[in-house]
Scaffold this motif. Structure first.
Motif, short mmCIF file in Angstrom:
data_model
loop_
_atom_site.label_atom_id
_atom_site.label_comp_id
_atom_site.label_asym_id
_atom_site.label_seq_id
_atom_site.Cartn_x
_atom_site.Cartn_y
_atom_site.Cartn_z
N UNK A 163 29.23 24.36 23.64
CA UNK A 163 29.54 24.73 25.03
C UNK A 163 30.73 25.69 25.06
N UNK A 164 31.76 25.38 24.29
CA UNK A 164 32.93 26.25 24.23
C UNK A 164 32.53 27.66 23.77
N UNK A 165 31.72 27.75 22.71
CA UNK A 165 31.31 29.06 22.21
C UNK A 165 30.42 29.80 23.22
N UNK A 166 29.64 29.07 24.01
CA UNK A 166 28.85 29.71 25.07
C UNK A 166 29.77 30.31 26.12
N UNK A 167 30.84 29.61 26.44
CA UNK A 167 31.83 30.13 27.40
C UNK A 167 32.49 31.38 26.83
N UNK A 168 32.80 31.37 25.54
CA UNK A 168 33.37 32.55 24.89
C UNK A 168 32.37 33.71 24.96
N UNK A 169 31.10 33.43 24.67
CA UNK A 169 30.07 34.48 24.62
C UNK A 169 29.87 35.17 25.97
N UNK A 170 30.02 34.43 27.07
CA UNK A 170 29.86 35.06 28.38
C UNK A 170 31.08 35.85 28.80
N UNK A 179 34.51 34.76 28.85
CA UNK A 179 35.74 34.08 29.27
C UNK A 179 36.80 34.23 28.18
N UNK A 180 38.02 34.61 28.56
CA UNK A 180 39.08 34.84 27.57
C UNK A 180 39.75 33.54 27.13
N UNK A 181 38.98 32.65 26.52
CA UNK A 181 39.49 31.31 26.18
C UNK A 181 39.86 31.16 24.71
N UNK A 182 39.65 32.18 23.91
CA UNK A 182 40.11 32.13 22.53
C UNK A 182 41.59 32.47 22.49
N UNK A 183 42.26 32.00 21.49
CA UNK A 183 43.67 32.29 21.33
C UNK A 183 43.90 33.79 21.40
N UNK A 184 44.90 34.18 22.15
CA UNK A 184 45.18 35.59 22.34
C UNK A 184 44.41 36.19 23.50
N UNK A 185 43.69 35.35 24.27
CA UNK A 185 42.95 35.83 25.43
C UNK A 185 41.68 36.58 25.11
N UNK A 221 31.07 38.84 23.40
CA UNK A 221 30.21 38.85 22.22
C UNK A 221 30.86 39.51 21.00
N UNK A 222 31.80 40.41 21.22
CA UNK A 222 32.44 41.11 20.11
C UNK A 222 33.14 40.21 19.11
N UNK A 223 33.62 39.05 19.55
CA UNK A 223 34.34 38.16 18.63
C UNK A 223 33.39 37.50 17.62
N UNK A 265 39.73 25.10 24.94
CA UNK A 265 40.14 26.29 25.70
C UNK A 265 41.63 26.26 26.01
N UNK A 266 42.14 25.11 26.41
CA UNK A 266 43.57 24.99 26.72
C UNK A 266 44.42 25.24 25.47
N UNK A 267 43.95 24.76 24.33
CA UNK A 267 44.68 25.03 23.08
C UNK A 267 44.70 26.52 22.76
N UNK A 268 43.75 27.26 23.32
CA UNK A 268 43.74 28.72 23.15
C UNK A 268 44.83 29.42 23.92
N UNK A 269 45.45 28.73 24.87
CA UNK A 269 46.56 29.32 25.62
C UNK A 269 47.80 29.49 24.76
#
Length: 188
Positions: A59-66, A68-74, A78-80, A17-21
């Motif tokens: 776990x990271x992908x579950x956080x993305x699915x709910x 949280x803007x943790x992918x690169x670019x914020x 579910x759309x991603x 997630x931090x690397x996504x910043x």
């Protein structure tokens, strides 16, 4: 799974997630940007092993699915999981698992060369093998076009594989408490 294992899983999910910043680097004509997050995938597998590394990315992908803007670019939500980058996201737990599995197989002779092989196979070959067909499908371009477009990412991914390998070997030497299955000391 022990509490310590869960802490490692959470830690590496947070590292991704931090690397996504770091902002994504767009590649002209390709709907998939260059990001630093695959470095986290490689680190999770090569430091934690197959099971914990793969779980960290789940776990990271579950956080993305709910959302949280943790992918690169914020990005998040579910759309991603239904766009041109979806296959790369799906590949991350598989890639971390493969890297960890190869690391565990070579543990007794684990060095920079073996770490690099594990990171290149899992962190480049596996990710591209899953990501490229999904990009072709979702971007509605021929598979060959998707494949040749992905070649722009290879130099950066090789640099990330080298960096992850150097870090993994250093972590193993400095912090041997992160045990891999089959590596536990035996009374002799």
């Amino acid at each position: 799974m022990k509490t310590r294992d869960l802490a490692y899983v959470a830690l590496f999910a947070a590292i991704v997630a931090v690397l996504g910043l770091l902002p994504p680097v767009p590649v002209p004509g390709i709907p998939v940007p260059i990001t630093a997050q695959t470095l986290g995938v490689m680190l999770a597998g090569s430091v934690l092993g197959a099971r914990r590394g793969g779980l960290a990315l789940l776990v990271f992908l579950a956080v993305v699915a709910v959302g949280a803007p943790v992918l690169s670019g914020g990005r998040g939500g579910l759309g991603v999981f239904v766009g041109p980058t979806a296959g790369y996201l799906y590949s991350w737990p598989v890639a971390a698992f493969v890297i960890g599995w190869l690391t565990q197989l070579t543990w007794r002779r684990f060095n920079l060369a073996w770490a690099l092989v594990a990171n290149l196979v899992g962190g480049v070959v596996v990710i591209y093998a899953i990501g490229v067909p999904f990009t072709s499908l979702y971007a509605d371009v021929p598979l060959w076009t998707s494949f040749t477009g992905s070649l722009a990412f290879v130099p950066g991914d090789v640099v990330k594989a080298v960096a992850a390998s150097v870090v993994a070997v250093a972590v193993r030497r400095a912090y041997p408490v992160i045990e891999l299955p089959g590596r536990r000391a035996t009374a002799g």
